[in-house]
Design a protein around this motif. Sequence first.
Motif, PDB file in Angstrom:
ATOM      1  N   LYS A   1      31.353  45.075  35.190  1.00 11.04           N
ATOM      2  CA  LYS A   1      31.542  43.788  34.482  1.00 11.04           C
ATOM      3  C   LYS A   1      32.780  42.801  35.158  1.00 11.04           C
ATOM      4  CE  LYS A   1      29.836  45.058  29.909  1.00 11.04           C
ATOM      5  NZ  LYS A   1      30.250  45.310  28.495  1.00 11.04           N
ATOM      6  N   LEU A   2      34.040  43.740  35.345  1.00 11.46           N
ATOM      7  CA  LEU A   2      34.990  42.796  35.996  1.00 11.46           C
ATOM      8  C   LEU A   2      34.642  42.513  37.446  1.00 11.46           C
ATOM      9  CD1 LEU A   2      38.204  44.747  35.024  1.00 11.46           C
ATOM     10  CD2 LEU A   2      37.010  42.702  33.708  1.00 11.46           C
ATOM     11  N   LEU A   3      34.293  43.176  38.261  1.00 12.75           N
ATOM     12  CA  LEU A   3      33.826  43.225  39.634  1.00 12.75           C
ATOM     13  C   LEU A   3      32.683  41.820  39.551  1.00 12.75           C
ATOM     14  CD1 LEU A   3      34.438  43.653  42.435  1.00 12.75           C
ATOM     15  CD2 LEU A   3      32.513  45.454  42.292  1.00 12.75           C
ATOM     16  N   HIS A   4      31.758  41.914  38.886  1.00 13.90           N
ATOM     17  CA  HIS A   4      30.800  40.799  38.643  1.00 13.90           C
ATOM     18  C   HIS A   4      31.625  39.501  38.429  1.00 13.90           C
ATOM     19  CE1 HIS A   4      26.737  38.933  38.162  1.00 13.90           C
ATOM     20  NE2 HIS A   4      27.338  38.111  37.016  1.00 13.90           N
ATOM     21  N   GLY A   5      32.516  39.350  37.531  1.00 11.57           N
ATOM     22  CA  GLY A   5      33.311  38.282  37.262  1.00 11.57           C
ATOM     23  C   GLY A   5      33.788  37.886  38.316  1.00 11.57           C
ATOM     24  N   VAL A   6      34.513  38.791  39.044  1.00  5.23           N
ATOM     25  CA  VAL A   6      35.439  38.352  40.408  1.00  5.23           C
ATOM     26  C   VAL A   6      34.446  37.677  41.268  1.00  5.23           C
ATOM     27  CG1 VAL A   6      36.823  39.349  42.312  1.00  5.23           C
ATOM     28  CG2 VAL A   6      37.225  40.262  39.861  1.00  5.23           C
ATOM     29  N   LYS A   7      33.316  38.186  41.565  1.00 10.67           N
ATOM     30  CA  LYS A   7      32.583  37.546  42.607  1.00 10.67           C
ATOM     31  C   LYS A   7      31.936  36.152  42.227  1.00 10.67           C
ATOM     32  CE  LYS A   7      30.445  42.165  43.883  1.00 10.67           C
ATOM     33  NZ  LYS A   7      29.125  43.225  43.824  1.00 10.67           N
ATOM     34  N   MET A   8      31.546  36.286  40.824  1.00 12.28           N
ATOM     35  CA  MET A   8      31.081  34.763  40.476  1.00 12.28           C
ATOM     36  C   MET A   8      32.363  33.747  40.356  1.00 12.28           C
ATOM     37  SD  MET A   8      27.972  35.254  39.919  1.00 12.28           S
ATOM     38  CE  MET A   8      28.091  36.198  41.271  1.00 12.28           C
ATOM     39  N   SER A   9      33.352  34.225  40.219  1.00 17.37           N
ATOM     40  CA  SER A   9      34.371  33.018  40.016  1.00 17.37           C
ATOM     41  C   SER A   9      34.890  32.435  41.627  1.00 17.37           C
ATOM     42  CB  SER A   9      35.728  33.997  39.631  1.00 17.37           C
ATOM     43  OG  SER A   9      36.460  34.615  41.068  1.00 17.37           O
ATOM     44  N   GLY A  10      34.097  33.135  42.911  1.00 14.27           N
ATOM     45  CA  GLY A  10      34.202  32.429  43.887  1.00 14.27           C
ATOM     46  C   GLY A  10      35.775  32.714  44.469  1.00 14.27           C
ATOM     47  N   ASN A  11      36.350  33.644  43.865  1.00 18.54           N
ATOM     48  CA  ASN A  11      37.862  34.130  44.180  1.00 18.54           C
ATOM     49  C   ASN A  11      37.695  34.828  45.794  1.00 18.54           C
ATOM     50  OD1 ASN A  11      40.552  34.300  43.906  1.00 18.54           O
ATOM     51  ND2 ASN A  11      40.283  36.306  42.825  1.00 18.54           N
ATOM     52  N   PRO A  12      38.613  33.989  46.551  1.00 16.03           N
ATOM     53  CA  PRO A  12      38.286  34.459  48.106  1.00 16.03           C
ATOM     54  C   PRO A  12      38.723  35.829  48.395  1.00 16.03           C
ATOM     55  CG  PRO A  12      40.337  33.153  47.956  1.00 16.03           C
ATOM     56  CD  PRO A  12      39.546  33.125  46.624  1.00 16.03           C
ATOM     57  N   TRP A  13      38.318  36.469  49.327  1.00 19.60           N
ATOM     58  CA  TRP A  13      38.903  37.888  49.924  1.00 19.60           C
ATOM     59  C   TRP A  13      40.264  37.628  50.270  1.00 19.60           C
ATOM     60  CZ3 TRP A  13      35.935  42.551  49.781  1.00 19.60           C
ATOM     61  CH2 TRP A  13      34.597  42.115  49.298  1.00 19.60           C
ATOM     62  N   GLN A  14      40.956  38.662  50.138  1.00 19.73           N
ATOM     63  CA  GLN A  14      42.303  38.703  50.705  1.00 19.73           C
ATOM     64  C   GLN A  14      42.668  39.771  51.815  1.00 19.73           C
ATOM     65  OE1 GLN A  14      45.402  40.375  48.058  1.00 19.73           O
ATOM     66  NE2 GLN A  14      46.250  38.310  47.876  1.00 19.73           N
ATOM     67  N   PHE A  15      43.387  39.216  52.884  1.00 22.31           N
ATOM     68  CA  PHE A  15      43.850  40.224  53.757  1.00 22.31           C
ATOM     69  C   PHE A  15      44.847  41.378  53.116  1.00 22.31           C
ATOM     70  CE2 PHE A  15      45.877  41.985  57.531  1.00 22.31           C
ATOM     71  CZ  PHE A  15      45.093  42.365  58.295  1.00 22.31           C
ATOM     72  N   ASN A  16      44.551  42.537  53.422  1.00 26.22           N
ATOM     73  CA  ASN A  16      45.451  43.449  52.936  1.00 26.22           C
ATOM     74  C   ASN A  16      45.682  44.596  54.156  1.00 26.22           C
ATOM     75  OD1 ASN A  16      45.873  44.233  49.502  1.00 26.22           O
ATOM     76  ND2 ASN A  16      44.461  42.354  50.366  1.00 26.22           N
ATOM     77  N   HIS A  17      46.868  45.309  53.978  1.00 22.14           N
ATOM     78  CA  HIS A  17      47.090  46.353  54.803  1.00 22.14           C
ATOM     79  C   HIS A  17      46.257  47.653  54.728  1.00 22.14           C
ATOM     80  CE1 HIS A  17      49.366  50.108  56.032  1.00 22.14           C
ATOM     81  NE2 HIS A  17      49.911  49.445  56.805  1.00 22.14           N
ATOM     82  N   GLY A  18      46.078  47.851  53.234  1.00 23.98           N
ATOM     83  CA  GLY A  18      45.104  48.846  53.006  1.00 23.98           C
ATOM     84  C   GLY A  18      45.648  50.202  52.606  1.00 23.98           C
ATOM     85  N   ASP A  19      47.037  50.440  53.124  1.00 24.95           N
ATOM     86  CA  ASP A  19      47.625  51.683  52.719  1.00 24.95           C
ATOM     87  C   ASP A  19      49.001  51.452  52.561  1.00 24.95           C
ATOM     88  OD1 ASP A  19      47.507  54.329  52.338  1.00 24.95           O
ATOM     89  OD2 ASP A  19      47.745  55.047  54.417  1.00 24.95           O
TER      90      ASP A  19
END
Length: 374
Positions: free
Chosen positions: A226-244
Amino acid sequence: MYAATSSVSAPVRPHRTLPAGGGPYLEPGRPAASAQGVVRARRMPGTGSQPLSGRIDLSGPQGAQLRTALASVQRICPEFAPIQVLRRSGRSVLLVGTTGRMTAVAKVLLDHSPEWRERYRHEIATYRTFVRHRPQVRVPRLIAADPENCVLIVERMAGRVAALQRHPVEAPPRADLRAALGAVRQVNGWRPADELFGRPLDYDRRIARDYQLGLLTDRDFGDLQKLLHGVKMSGNPWQFNHGDALLSNLLLSPAGPVLLDWEHAGWYRPGYDLATLWTVLGDAPAARAQISRLAQAAGPAARDAFLVNLMLVLTREIRMSETAVQRSMLAATPTQAVPVGALSSGEEQRLLLRRLHDDAGMARRAVRAAVGTR
């Protein structure tokens, strides 16, 4: 708190109650000397008269593997003169050496399984991208690389590592935490072209896998979807991350923090690096509260993305810790001596595992609260 599945036989650290807002959710050179001998240390440029270490032992069965690694390094950088084995594991070896008057670090993969080959090649591609597109944080300069044989040579940056352990036993100094958060925010604020980096984490697949492994309950599975679906529908952009973004991957120097080990870099849902820092700072509740505020400052969608990331980071750490506990139990012998007042490695791992389960329970409650506000 969420109970651990493993028993703890050592004295337990006093429980530290988090202050208000401390949780994850706020209110609604030369080649080697001899193939069979040793390589003596050379003086490091700019480090005075003392060598970095005494010698590199290339003899014996283990030396054969090290000689092969050195040959791979010197094939792409003939002037690399080894000085010290910085770190060695079953998967890789890190060598410190010189190339002319520059100090360098060579990273060589020993485990050539598909997963690790992909990681190394991704890191090499990231450093090659940094040659023309510099991130907003200091990174080592690329010297040479061989993607086929998984060999990477980069400049050795001056500074001290922010933490020697993946999960520091004690809270780092405030100045170190400020530097770590500053470096992460610089990375997350960088906006390279989309085509330069991929998306290392498939969120839907990862949630499904953790559910199948029993790391997520039925309710966790539904709440995260549910939370992930809401994030996708919000149009919130992807963010660059170091990842570790571990403190053990951060060097601190007067010139500014330096981030190392970019094998997981790419585009994530917002807050992945912050979730990683939150997870490893179990003994720094004030820093966790600050991370939570930063993660949620951009609104509900950013908050939800952070919480999804946090649950996935915690399940990964729990899985890794459970594996470490099992290995320590198999390796333990009745004759092993432990100093009075000290904890064995197995006991430390069990304490860490219990803390991670407690954190997962805290994050679980935060996720449910966030779902209730949607």
